[in-house]
Scaffold this active site. Sequence first.
Site, PDB file in Angstrom:
ATOM      1  N   ASP A 159      -4.878 -33.055   5.758  1.00  0.00           N
ATOM      2  CA  ASP A 159      -4.066 -32.464   6.832  1.00  0.00           C
ATOM      3  C   ASP A 159      -2.580 -32.516   6.454  1.00  0.00           C
ATOM      4  OD1 ASP A 159      -6.437 -32.412   8.751  1.00  0.00           O
ATOM      5  OD2 ASP A 159      -6.276 -34.531   8.277  1.00  0.00           O
ATOM      6  N   HIS A 187      -8.263 -37.454  12.529  1.00  0.00           N
ATOM      7  CA  HIS A 187      -8.583 -36.278  11.707  1.00  0.00           C
ATOM      8  C   HIS A 187      -9.520 -35.395  12.538  1.00  0.00           C
ATOM      9  CE1 HIS A 187      -9.610 -33.675   8.420  1.00  0.00           C
ATOM     10  NE2 HIS A 187     -10.885 -33.992   8.512  1.00  0.00           N
TER      11      HIS A 187
HETATM   12  P1  NAD Z   1     -22.179 -32.140   1.443  1.00  0.00           P
HETATM   13  O1  NAD Z   1     -23.267 -31.965   2.443  1.00  0.00           O
HETATM   14  O2  NAD Z   1     -21.948 -31.085   0.426  1.00  0.00           O
HETATM   15  O3  NAD Z   1     -22.435 -33.480   0.641  1.00  0.00           O
HETATM   16  C1  NAD Z   1     -22.699 -34.671   1.284  1.00  0.00           C
HETATM   17  C2  NAD Z   1     -23.579 -35.479   0.352  1.00  0.00           C
HETATM   18  O4  NAD Z   1     -23.751 -36.755   0.946  1.00  0.00           O
HETATM   19  C3  NAD Z   1     -24.981 -34.868   0.162  1.00  0.00           C
HETATM   20  O5  NAD Z   1     -25.229 -34.715  -1.220  1.00  0.00           O
HETATM   21  C4  NAD Z   1     -25.903 -35.880   0.814  1.00  0.00           C
HETATM   22  O6  NAD Z   1     -27.141 -36.004   0.125  1.00  0.00           O
HETATM   23  C5  NAD Z   1     -25.074 -37.163   0.694  1.00  0.00           C
HETATM   24  N1  NAD Z   1     -25.410 -38.185   1.666  1.00  0.00           N
HETATM   25  C6  NAD Z   1     -25.794 -38.031   2.956  1.00  0.00           C
HETATM   26  N2  NAD Z   1     -26.038 -39.225   3.501  1.00  0.00           N
HETATM   27  C7  NAD Z   1     -25.775 -40.147   2.543  1.00  0.00           C
HETATM   28  C8  NAD Z   1     -25.842 -41.562   2.507  1.00  0.00           C
HETATM   29  N3  NAD Z   1     -26.268 -42.271   3.557  1.00  0.00           N
HETATM   30  N4  NAD Z   1     -25.484 -42.200   1.373  1.00  0.00           N
HETATM   31  C9  NAD Z   1     -25.092 -41.498   0.295  1.00  0.00           C
HETATM   32  N5  NAD Z   1     -25.013 -40.145   0.267  1.00  0.00           N
HETATM   33  C10 NAD Z   1     -25.358 -39.493   1.390  1.00  0.00           C
HETATM   34  O7  NAD Z   1     -20.859 -32.489   2.262  1.00  0.00           O
HETATM   35  P2  NAD Z   1     -19.348 -32.451   1.752  1.00  0.00           P
HETATM   36  O8  NAD Z   1     -18.827 -31.087   1.923  1.00  0.00           O
HETATM   37  O9  NAD Z   1     -19.257 -33.102   0.403  1.00  0.00           O
HETATM   38  O10 NAD Z   1     -18.650 -33.339   2.873  1.00  0.00           O
HETATM   39  C11 NAD Z   1     -18.907 -34.715   2.968  1.00  0.00           C
HETATM   40  C12 NAD Z   1     -18.232 -35.271   4.212  1.00  0.00           C
HETATM   41  O11 NAD Z   1     -16.823 -35.170   4.101  1.00  0.00           O
HETATM   42  C13 NAD Z   1     -18.586 -34.543   5.524  1.00  0.00           C
HETATM   43  O12 NAD Z   1     -18.719 -35.511   6.554  1.00  0.00           O
HETATM   44  C14 NAD Z   1     -17.364 -33.692   5.781  1.00  0.00           C
HETATM   45  O13 NAD Z   1     -17.236 -33.355   7.128  1.00  0.00           O
HETATM   46  C15 NAD Z   1     -16.294 -34.619   5.305  1.00  0.00           C
HETATM   47  N6  NAD Z   1     -14.983 -34.046   5.026  1.00  0.00           N
HETATM   48  C16 NAD Z   1     -13.885 -34.769   5.389  1.00  0.00           C
HETATM   49  C17 NAD Z   1     -12.617 -34.299   5.110  1.00  0.00           C
HETATM   50  C18 NAD Z   1     -11.387 -35.075   5.514  1.00  0.00           C
HETATM   51  O14 NAD Z   1     -10.290 -34.531   5.405  1.00  0.00           O
HETATM   52  N7  NAD Z   1     -11.475 -36.309   5.991  1.00  0.00           N
HETATM   53  C19 NAD Z   1     -12.464 -33.088   4.445  1.00  0.00           C
HETATM   54  C20 NAD Z   1     -13.601 -32.366   4.066  1.00  0.00           C
HETATM   55  C21 NAD Z   1     -14.870 -32.860   4.372  1.00  0.00           C
HETATM   56  C1  LMR Z   2     -11.688 -30.489   6.922  1.00  0.00           C
HETATM   57  O1  LMR Z   2     -10.699 -30.836   7.567  1.00  0.00           O
HETATM   58  O2  LMR Z   2     -11.683 -29.493   6.183  1.00  0.00           O
HETATM   59  C2  LMR Z   2     -12.950 -31.324   6.989  1.00  0.00           C
HETATM   60  O3  LMR Z   2     -12.803 -32.386   7.887  1.00  0.00           O
HETATM   61  C3  LMR Z   2     -14.165 -30.534   7.248  1.00  0.00           C
HETATM   62  C4  LMR Z   2     -14.230 -30.092   8.692  1.00  0.00           C
HETATM   63  O4  LMR Z   2     -15.264 -30.316   9.319  1.00  0.00           O
HETATM   64  O5  LMR Z   2     -13.252 -29.527   9.171  1.00  0.00           O
END
Ligand code: NAD
Ligand code: LMR
Length: 326
Positions: A159, A187
């Site tokens: 962000d 967030h």
């Molecule tokens: P994704 O679905 O592509 O990958 C997630 C992976 O986590 C999958 O491969 C899944 O098998 C694995 N997984 C699920 N449960 C698990 C566990 N208990 N232990 C280990 N691995 C596990 O998702 P992504 O796009 O990589 O996003 C991951 C997370 O990050 C989501 O919660 C998303 O919302 C979050 N995210 C946060 C931010 C931020 O700014 N804070 C930004 C983008 C995404």
């Molecule tokens: C983001 O900010 O891009 C991530 O937290 C994914 C979402 O769910 O918005």
Amino acid sequence: MSQSTQLAITGAAGQIGYQLAFRIASGQLLGYGQPLTLRLIEIAPAMKALRGVAMELADCAFESLREVITTERLEEGFRGAEYVFLVGAKPRGPGMERSDLLTENARIFSRQGQALNEQADDRAKVLVVGNPANTNALLAASNAPDMNPRNFSAMTRLDHNRACAQLAARTGHHARSVERMIIWGNHSATQYPDLSQALVDGRTATALVDEEWARGEFLTTVQQRGASVIQARGTSSAASAASAAIDHMRDWAHGTRDGDWVSMAVPSDGSYGAPEGVYFSYPVRCADGAWEIVQGLELDEFSRDKIRITGDELVAERSAASQLDL
Ligand code: NAD
Ligand code: LMR
């Protein structure tokens, strides 16, 4: 092998993990050539894909990379870990809020906190990326009683970077010329992106943009950027999230730029009227591997109100999490 820095990534076969592992292995976090071991953690259905990730890591022949461990066992994955990226979780889809993920992800982060407590290095730096990141960080830290809660943080750096990019575009500068941006709070869509203290190329941002934009379009664009990426890509932001995770950990470990600060969600001490105990995003300065909340900033009524709204949401999430049967 003992001099190799140990880094753990959960969800390493997912979208973000697939970016993060390669960028770290190429030296973008610890420095080119610094020896490191990647401890990649996945759940059983993704282990086949994770082995493919490990094959590709080997095929890169990275200078830094000494060993890759792939596992579905948290105990093995977190053993001796000094840097931990808690990414693995279910991401939201179109029309969902990040808080909709609380029930499904709370159990994951509580369990991971327990395993970190047992296995990770005592001083491990833990960054929670999986959503809802702030409350997941609280759950992980609360389940790791032998670790310092200050060693846990949640990611609002994406962000922060988004806000810098928006302000830079508006003023016709490069994002790197923006300093002292702040993301306050959660967030989530209640986060408060605040440019009132920001500098652009050394000049006060509020003198360069009008208040209507700063409190209107700028705010909503940053608050809704995650949703906009989901709408456009059909899946949530990944490369920018991995990039922000590296920025976050690098600055935490190696220090923030002189005169500047970054946004990190850290355990709140009540500064600026935020609720105590939740993981609240503040402006922080990092040095010698530790962070400090920037104190003494003058906030007007508008800002105090926004901080109250996002703080209230975090208190509500904490309360909802406390009622879950984990
Ligand atoms: P994704 O679905 O592509 O990958 C997630 C992976 O986590 C999958 O491969 C899944 O098998 C694995 N997984 C699920 N449960 C698990 C566990 N208990 N232990 C280990 N691995 C596990 O998702 P992504 O796009 O990589 O996003 C991951 C997370 O990050 C989501 O919660 C998303 O919302 C979050 N995210 C946060 C931010 C931020 O700014 N804070 C930004 C983008 C995404
Ligand atoms: C983001 O900010 O891009 C991530 O937290 C994914 C979402 O769910 O918005």
